[in-house]
Design an enzyme around this catalytic site. Structure first.
Site, PDB file in Angstrom:
ATOM      1  N   ALA A   1      16.125 -62.493  -9.481  1.00  0.00           N
ATOM      2  CA  ALA A   1      14.674 -62.350  -9.613  1.00  0.00           C
ATOM      3  C   ALA A   1      14.153 -61.083  -8.945  1.00  0.00           C
ATOM      4  O   ALA A   1      13.169 -60.499  -9.407  1.00  0.00           O
ATOM      5  CB  ALA A   1      13.978 -63.568  -9.024  1.00  0.00           C
ATOM      6  N   THR A   2      14.784 -60.647  -7.868  1.00  0.00           N
ATOM      7  CA  THR A   2      14.305 -59.432  -7.209  1.00  0.00           C
ATOM      8  C   THR A   2      14.366 -58.267  -8.193  1.00  0.00           C
ATOM      9  O   THR A   2      13.410 -57.512  -8.355  1.00  0.00           O
ATOM     10  CB  THR A   2      15.138 -59.150  -5.942  1.00  0.00           C
ATOM     11  OG1 THR A   2      14.933 -60.253  -5.042  1.00  0.00           O
ATOM     12  CG2 THR A   2      14.736 -57.864  -5.260  1.00  0.00           C
TER      13      THR A   2
ATOM     14  N   ASN B   1       6.597 -70.106  -3.135  1.00  0.00           N
ATOM     15  CA  ASN B   1       7.905 -70.520  -2.605  1.00  0.00           C
ATOM     16  C   ASN B   1       7.846 -71.124  -1.204  1.00  0.00           C
ATOM     17  O   ASN B   1       8.767 -71.787  -0.783  1.00  0.00           O
ATOM     18  CB  ASN B   1       8.873 -69.332  -2.619  1.00  0.00           C
ATOM     19  CG  ASN B   1       8.305 -68.106  -1.945  1.00  0.00           C
ATOM     20  OD1 ASN B   1       7.213 -67.669  -2.268  1.00  0.00           O
ATOM     21  ND2 ASN B   1       9.042 -67.556  -1.001  1.00  0.00           N
TER      22      ASN B   1
ATOM     23  N   SER C   1      15.447 -66.918 -11.916  1.00  0.00           N
ATOM     24  CA  SER C   1      16.638 -66.646 -11.098  1.00  0.00           C
ATOM     25  C   SER C   1      17.590 -67.839 -11.148  1.00  0.00           C
ATOM     26  O   SER C   1      17.189 -68.970 -10.821  1.00  0.00           O
ATOM     27  CB  SER C   1      16.195 -66.400  -9.656  1.00  0.00           C
ATOM     28  OG  SER C   1      17.309 -66.311  -8.807  1.00  0.00           O
ATOM     29  N   GLY C   2      18.851 -67.586 -11.532  1.00  0.00           N
ATOM     30  CA  GLY C   2      19.815 -68.670 -11.733  1.00  0.00           C
ATOM     31  C   GLY C   2      20.093 -69.536 -10.512  1.00  0.00           C
ATOM     32  O   GLY C   2      20.205 -70.763 -10.614  1.00  0.00           O
ATOM     33  N   HIS C   3      20.191 -68.902  -9.330  1.00  0.00           N
ATOM     34  CA  HIS C   3      20.647 -69.697  -8.179  1.00  0.00           C
ATOM     35  C   HIS C   3      19.599 -70.661  -7.634  1.00  0.00           C
ATOM     36  O   HIS C   3      19.883 -71.443  -6.730  1.00  0.00           O
ATOM     37  CB  HIS C   3      21.215 -68.793  -7.072  1.00  0.00           C
ATOM     38  CG  HIS C   3      20.212 -68.004  -6.294  1.00  0.00           C
ATOM     39  ND1 HIS C   3      19.796 -68.404  -5.055  1.00  0.00           N
ATOM     40  CD2 HIS C   3      19.561 -66.843  -6.546  1.00  0.00           C
ATOM     41  CE1 HIS C   3      18.930 -67.500  -4.575  1.00  0.00           C
ATOM     42  NE2 HIS C   3      18.782 -66.550  -5.474  1.00  0.00           N
TER      43      HIS C   3
ATOM     44  N   THR D   1      27.176 -52.099 -18.087  1.00  0.00           N
ATOM     45  CA  THR D   1      27.959 -53.112 -18.805  1.00  0.00           C
ATOM     46  C   THR D   1      27.466 -54.500 -18.417  1.00  0.00           C
ATOM     47  O   THR D   1      27.316 -54.805 -17.232  1.00  0.00           O
ATOM     48  CB  THR D   1      29.456 -52.961 -18.453  1.00  0.00           C
ATOM     49  OG1 THR D   1      29.838 -51.641 -18.799  1.00  0.00           O
ATOM     50  CG2 THR D   1      30.314 -53.974 -19.195  1.00  0.00           C
TER      51      THR D   1
ATOM     52  N   CYS E   1      14.255 -65.425   2.682  1.00  0.00           N
ATOM     53  CA  CYS E   1      14.293 -63.953   2.671  1.00  0.00           C
ATOM     54  C   CYS E   1      13.599 -63.369   3.897  1.00  0.00           C
ATOM     55  O   CYS E   1      13.888 -62.256   4.300  1.00  0.00           O
ATOM     56  CB  CYS E   1      13.603 -63.385   1.436  1.00  0.00           C
ATOM     57  SG  CYS E   1      13.909 -64.291  -0.036  1.00  0.00           S
TER      58      CYS E   1
END
Ligand code: PMP
Length: 381
Positions: free
Chosen positions: A69-70, A150, A199-201, A237, A324
């Site tokens: 996300a960052t 958050n 964001s996946g995590h 890539t 964070c």
């Protein structure tokens, strides 16, 4: 261990790990290569994007895979600001955005001459749509609003802001959806969002995976330049296994959403009630209009970090402010913005639940918290 720090990060699903491993070993081709292995890998990448679009019901969007996300927030804000620099240099954002938004906007201000209006929030952590409306100027090019905060879990008026912006077609709408996805229903398409960050995590995917969902036709100057991968918006890539694992996590965490959300909501309410009844504890999460997985409270006069480690000794893992910012040892910026005062902002603890947690977590949590608070209060006397 009772892990109550799911807004910082979540445990990856086994199936996500498995699909990552399989994709990495079987489809190691470069998606840009013209031979069969490259073509198959490219098809897999495209299938991952299609799966995300299907699950999130996105018809008119492109998926740009990012490292999280960052990066997606940076790519959205800088990309859109640079692309629209001739139209105007004014951006509107809330004062409680994640640092990946606020620091990026500060950089746009200091280095590129943009001007940002940071909208205040009320005592419960909500921004008002009226304030958005009043902040709009002829040179406004973008509004950036997080869906769910958050730290305290307040849900921002994204749909209403999107409706307002439908009368201002040339103002882009960016939404940091990181804490909202799969927790608070939102139709990205109906809310008229142009740029949306995930964001996946944060939903049992992997760290280093995420995406920027870009409404077709939105012009962005690429943040990362190089080859023409990902329609020229993000060179390099592609992280195919990351993209496939992200699609898997999006899909798995969308399953049985109604039941999961109602179990989390119950757990949140039990925890809020129990915390409100506890001597010396102040609950900061608003009772209404907050996400089902975040509960923020303070024990004024007690250093949050000390309490965190006492809970840790009992096998319970929580956060002080957002992960964070935790190592900065500063009072919570979000709670200060909510006018809660220095003492509450310096003593806040965030509990954040996962999809599988229920109200059963309240008992062991309170059993660890209450004696810890009593002990610390005694020392303070
Ligand atoms: N936005 C919000 C609202 C967040 O909670 C976080 C994670 N703390 C981020 C952005 C950054 O996410 P990532 O770790 O994927 O860079």
């Amino acid at each position: 261990m009772i892990y109550l720090d799911n807004s910082s990060t979540t445990e990856p699903y086994e199936d996500v790990l498995e699909v990552y491993k399989q994709t990495s070993s079987r489809y190691f081709g470069n998606p840009s290569s013209l031979h069969r292995l490259g073509t198959e890998t490219e098809q897999l990448l495209e299938a991952a994007a299609q799966q995300i679009k299907k699950t999130l019901r996105l018809k008119n969007y492109d998926i740009v895979f990012t490292s999280g996300a960052t990066e997606a927030n940076n790519a959205a804000l800088k990309g859109a600001a640079w692309a629209n620099i001739k139209k105007g240099r004014h951006i509107i954002a809330t004062a409680i955005e994640h640092p990946s938004v606020t620091e990026t906007l500060d950089q746009l201000t200091e280095l590129f001459g943009f001007e940002v209006t940071f909208l205040p929030v009320n005592q419960d952590g909500f921004v008002s749509v009226q304030d958005v409306k009043e902040a709009i100027r002829p040179d406004t090019i973008m509004v950036s609003m997080m869906h769910v905060n958050n730290e305290v879990g307040s849900i921002q008026p994204v749909k209403e802001t999107g409706d307002l912006l439908k009368q201002h077609r040339d103002i882009l709408f960016h939404v940091d959806h990181v804490q909202g996805i799969h927790k608070v229903p939102l139709s990205i398409e109906e809310a008229g969002i142009d740029l949306c960050t995930i964001s996946g995590h944060k939903f049992h995917g992997l760290k280093g995976t995420g995406a920027l969902l870009v409404k077709k036709g939105t012009r962005l100057i690429p943040l990362i330049t190089g080859g023409s991968q990902q329609k020229g918006i993000r060179a390099g890539t592609e992280h195919t296994a990351g993209a496939v694992s992200l699609a898997k996590a999006v899909n798995l965490s969308a399953r049985d959403m109604a039941e999961r959300l109602s179990a989390m909501e119950k757990a949140k309410n039990v925890l809020i009630n129990r915390l409100s009844e506890t001597d010396g504890v102040v609950v900061n999460t608003p009772a209404e209009n907050s996400a089902p997985h975040i509960i923020n409270f303070s024990v004024p006069g007690v250093k949050a970090e000390v309490l965190l480690h006492m809970l840790e000794e009992k096998g319970i893992y929580v956060s002080t402010t957002a992960a964070c910012s935790a190592r900065e040892h500063k009072p919570s910026r979000v709670l200060l913005q909510m006018n809660k005062g220095e003492q509450i902002a310096a003593s806040s603890i965030r509990i954040s639940l996962s999809f599988s947690q229920t109200a059963e977590v309240a008992e062991p949590f309170m059993n660890a918290l209450v004696p810890a608070v009593q002990k610390l209060k005694k020392v303070m006397r």
